[in-house]
Design an enzyme around this catalytic site. Sequence first.
Site, PDB file in Angstrom:
ATOM      1  N   PRO A 160       2.172  -6.240  18.921  1.00  0.00           N
ATOM      2  CA  PRO A 160       0.972  -6.513  20.145  1.00  0.00           C
ATOM      3  C   PRO A 160       1.391  -7.992  20.444  1.00  0.00           C
ATOM      4  O   PRO A 160       1.155  -8.874  21.223  1.00  0.00           O
ATOM      5  CB  PRO A 160      -0.248  -7.082  19.886  1.00  0.00           C
ATOM      6  CG  PRO A 160      -0.399  -6.024  18.039  1.00  0.00           C
ATOM      7  CD  PRO A 160       1.234  -5.711  17.936  1.00  0.00           C
ATOM      8  N   ALA A 207       1.010  -0.105  16.987  1.00  0.00           N
ATOM      9  CA  ALA A 207       1.162   0.741  16.258  1.00  0.00           C
ATOM     10  C   ALA A 207       0.491   1.899  16.188  1.00  0.00           C
ATOM     11  O   ALA A 207       1.813   3.135  17.024  1.00  0.00           O
ATOM     12  CB  ALA A 207       2.200   0.805  14.686  1.00  0.00           C
ATOM     13  N   HIS A 224       8.618  -4.714  -2.002  1.00  0.00           N
ATOM     14  CA  HIS A 224       8.031  -5.634  -2.254  1.00  0.00           C
ATOM     15  C   HIS A 224       7.183  -5.438  -2.838  1.00  0.00           C
ATOM     16  O   HIS A 224       5.622  -5.640  -3.640  1.00  0.00           O
ATOM     17  CB  HIS A 224       7.077  -6.826  -1.329  1.00  0.00           C
ATOM     18  CG  HIS A 224       7.610  -7.087  -0.133  1.00  0.00           C
ATOM     19  ND1 HIS A 224       7.063  -8.336   0.946  1.00  0.00           N
ATOM     20  CD2 HIS A 224       8.944  -7.914  -0.138  1.00  0.00           C
ATOM     21  CE1 HIS A 224       8.048  -8.900   1.632  1.00  0.00           C
ATOM     22  NE2 HIS A 224       9.155  -8.774   0.789  1.00  0.00           N
ATOM     23  N   ASP A 245       0.835  -1.118  -0.065  1.00  0.00           N
ATOM     24  CA  ASP A 245      -0.069  -0.029   0.181  1.00  0.00           C
ATOM     25  C   ASP A 245       0.300   1.145   0.192  1.00  0.00           C
ATOM     26  O   ASP A 245       2.422   0.999  -0.158  1.00  0.00           O
ATOM     27  CB  ASP A 245      -0.839  -0.013   0.907  1.00  0.00           C
ATOM     28  CG  ASP A 245      -0.434   0.237   2.766  1.00  0.00           C
ATOM     29  OD1 ASP A 245       0.001   0.713   2.779  1.00  0.00           O
ATOM     30  OD2 ASP A 245      -1.249  -1.016   3.130  1.00  0.00           O
ATOM     31  N   GLY A 256       5.096  -3.798  13.142  1.00  0.00           N
ATOM     32  CA  GLY A 256       4.558  -4.431  12.507  1.00  0.00           C
ATOM     33  C   GLY A 256       4.563  -5.798  11.747  1.00  0.00           C
ATOM     34  O   GLY A 256       3.353  -5.407  11.084  1.00  0.00           O
TER      35      GLY A 256
HETATM   36  P1  OAD Z   1       2.388 -10.527   8.637  1.00  0.00           P
HETATM   37  O1  OAD Z   1       1.182 -11.322   8.059  1.00  0.00           O
HETATM   38  O2  OAD Z   1       3.490 -11.761   8.505  1.00  0.00           O
HETATM   39  O3  OAD Z   1       2.355  -9.544  10.148  1.00  0.00           O
HETATM   40  C1  OAD Z   1       2.031  -9.058  10.600  1.00  0.00           C
HETATM   41  C2  OAD Z   1       1.928  -8.403  11.950  1.00  0.00           C
HETATM   42  O4  OAD Z   1       2.050  -7.289  12.096  1.00  0.00           O
HETATM   43  C3  OAD Z   1       2.112  -9.841  12.985  1.00  0.00           C
HETATM   44  O5  OAD Z   1       3.542  -9.913  13.770  1.00  0.00           O
HETATM   45  C4  OAD Z   1       0.921  -8.914  14.040  1.00  0.00           C
HETATM   46  O6  OAD Z   1       1.367  -9.468  15.283  1.00  0.00           O
HETATM   47  C5  OAD Z   1       1.322  -7.658  14.196  1.00  0.00           C
HETATM   48  N1  OAD Z   1       0.464  -6.819  13.877  1.00  0.00           N
HETATM   49  C6  OAD Z   1      -0.673  -6.503  13.598  1.00  0.00           C
HETATM   50  N2  OAD Z   1      -1.672  -5.557  14.069  1.00  0.00           N
HETATM   51  C7  OAD Z   1      -0.596  -4.470  14.190  1.00  0.00           C
HETATM   52  C8  OAD Z   1      -0.502  -3.605  15.322  1.00  0.00           C
HETATM   53  N3  OAD Z   1      -1.945  -2.423  15.148  1.00  0.00           N
HETATM   54  N4  OAD Z   1      -0.077  -3.358  15.368  1.00  0.00           N
HETATM   55  C9  OAD Z   1       1.107  -3.472  15.142  1.00  0.00           C
HETATM   56  N5  OAD Z   1       1.574  -4.893  14.485  1.00  0.00           N
HETATM   57  C10 OAD Z   1       0.886  -4.825  14.319  1.00  0.00           C
HETATM   58  O7  OAD Z   1       2.451  -9.495   7.731  1.00  0.00           O
HETATM   59  P2  OAD Z   1       4.472  -9.221   6.754  1.00  0.00           P
HETATM   60  O8  OAD Z   1       5.636  -9.526   8.486  1.00  0.00           O
HETATM   61  O9  OAD Z   1       3.940  -8.018   6.746  1.00  0.00           O
HETATM   62  O10 OAD Z   1       4.649 -10.871   1.042  1.00  0.00           O
HETATM   63  O11 OAD Z   1       4.582 -10.295   6.160  1.00  0.00           O
HETATM   64  C11 OAD Z   1       5.925  -9.727   5.108  1.00  0.00           C
HETATM   65  C12 OAD Z   1       5.022 -10.611   3.837  1.00  0.00           C
HETATM   66  O12 OAD Z   1       4.820 -11.806   3.828  1.00  0.00           O
HETATM   67  C13 OAD Z   1       4.259  -9.649   3.295  1.00  0.00           C
HETATM   68  O13 OAD Z   1       5.101  -8.475   2.299  1.00  0.00           O
HETATM   69  C14 OAD Z   1       3.840 -10.534   2.162  1.00  0.00           C
HETATM   70  C15 OAD Z   1       3.775 -11.981   2.911  1.00  0.00           C
HETATM   71  O14 OAD Z   1       3.560 -12.984   2.240  1.00  0.00           O
HETATM   72  C16 OAD Z   1       4.862 -10.617  -0.091  1.00  0.00           C
HETATM   73  O15 OAD Z   1       3.717 -11.255  -0.838  1.00  0.00           O
HETATM   74  C17 OAD Z   1       5.635 -10.751  -1.420  1.00  0.00           C
END
Ligand code: OAD
Length: 255
Positions: free
Chosen positions: A224, A241, A124, A109, A197
């Site tokens: 969290p 966050a 990405h 986004d 996050g």
């Molecule tokens: P994830 O869905 O793996 O992780 C999201 C994280 O955000 C988790 O650790 C949650 O605990 C945390 N979270 C949830 N709500 C939150 C809040 N309000 N404040 C802070 N943190 C919060 O997402 P990513 O780590 O971004 O790649 O995933 C990495 C990649 O995997 C993405 O870019 C995508 C996906 O497959 C591709 O598509 C190539």
Amino acid sequence: MRGENLEKEIERVAFEIKNSPYTTVLTGAGISAESGIPTFRGKNGLWNKYRPEELATPHAFERDPRLVWEWYAWRMRLVFSKEPNPGHKALAEMEKIGLVKSIITQNVDDLHERAGSRNVIHLHGELKEVICSNRSCDYKVEAETILNEIEKKLPTCPECGSLLRPGVVWFGESLPTEELSKAFQEAEKSEVILVIGTSAVVQPAASIPLITKRKGGKIIEINPDTTSLTGVADVSVRGGAGEVLTAVLEVLKKD
Ligand code: OAD
């Protein structure tokens, strides 16, 4: 009312940022969760409902481009309709006052940019960009311009006739070289990296904070939940966050 522990952690994060000559941020889907964009993992995550191998690989696109396009058109419309939240805004403000130098994001986004962040590195790719599926053609177009046509006809490249595809990185594909090398450089320069996050399970993004750590810098995690970087983090703040970053910004502005 915030707990005493959370207050202390917020003070500590502000202290570390204030005393760091160079601070970078790595963000993941969690920072956009409070804008109403689903994360990937966890109970309500996209990968709990959909299979990435059917929707987010070059092979999936070859096999069923319509299915892949329908899913991405849905995500594009969702993301374009959402707004930056207090977490994005606090980071933009920290950059404006010189305390954050860059944001390395795994998110597709553009909510960091819409919140006012200038130095954003997209590891990405981006949903707002549509590219040619032919690797030797560098045609690009804004997603908004083709989105209305998708249901009638899949978009094709006006230059080479190949199918157009979303400008994001799929599983099994390399990350954009320039962005990745910029991200590595930022991590090397940093004395503090805020990791916000992200579950930190997708490589190479998940290893970027380790570059900072190896150079003697600190990893500050805001999430969290625990993540795969929790064991090496110097500070872990357990909170959303939006709340945490807004509170850190308040302390930074007060000092
Ligand atoms: P994830 O869905 O793996 O992780 C999201 C994280 O955000 C988790 O650790 C949650 O605990 C945390 N979270 C949830 N709500 C939150 C809040 N309000 N404040 C802070 N943190 C919060 O997402 P990513 O780590 O971004 O790649 O995933 C990495 C990649 O995997 C993405 O870019 C995508 C996906 O497959 C591709 O598509 C190539």
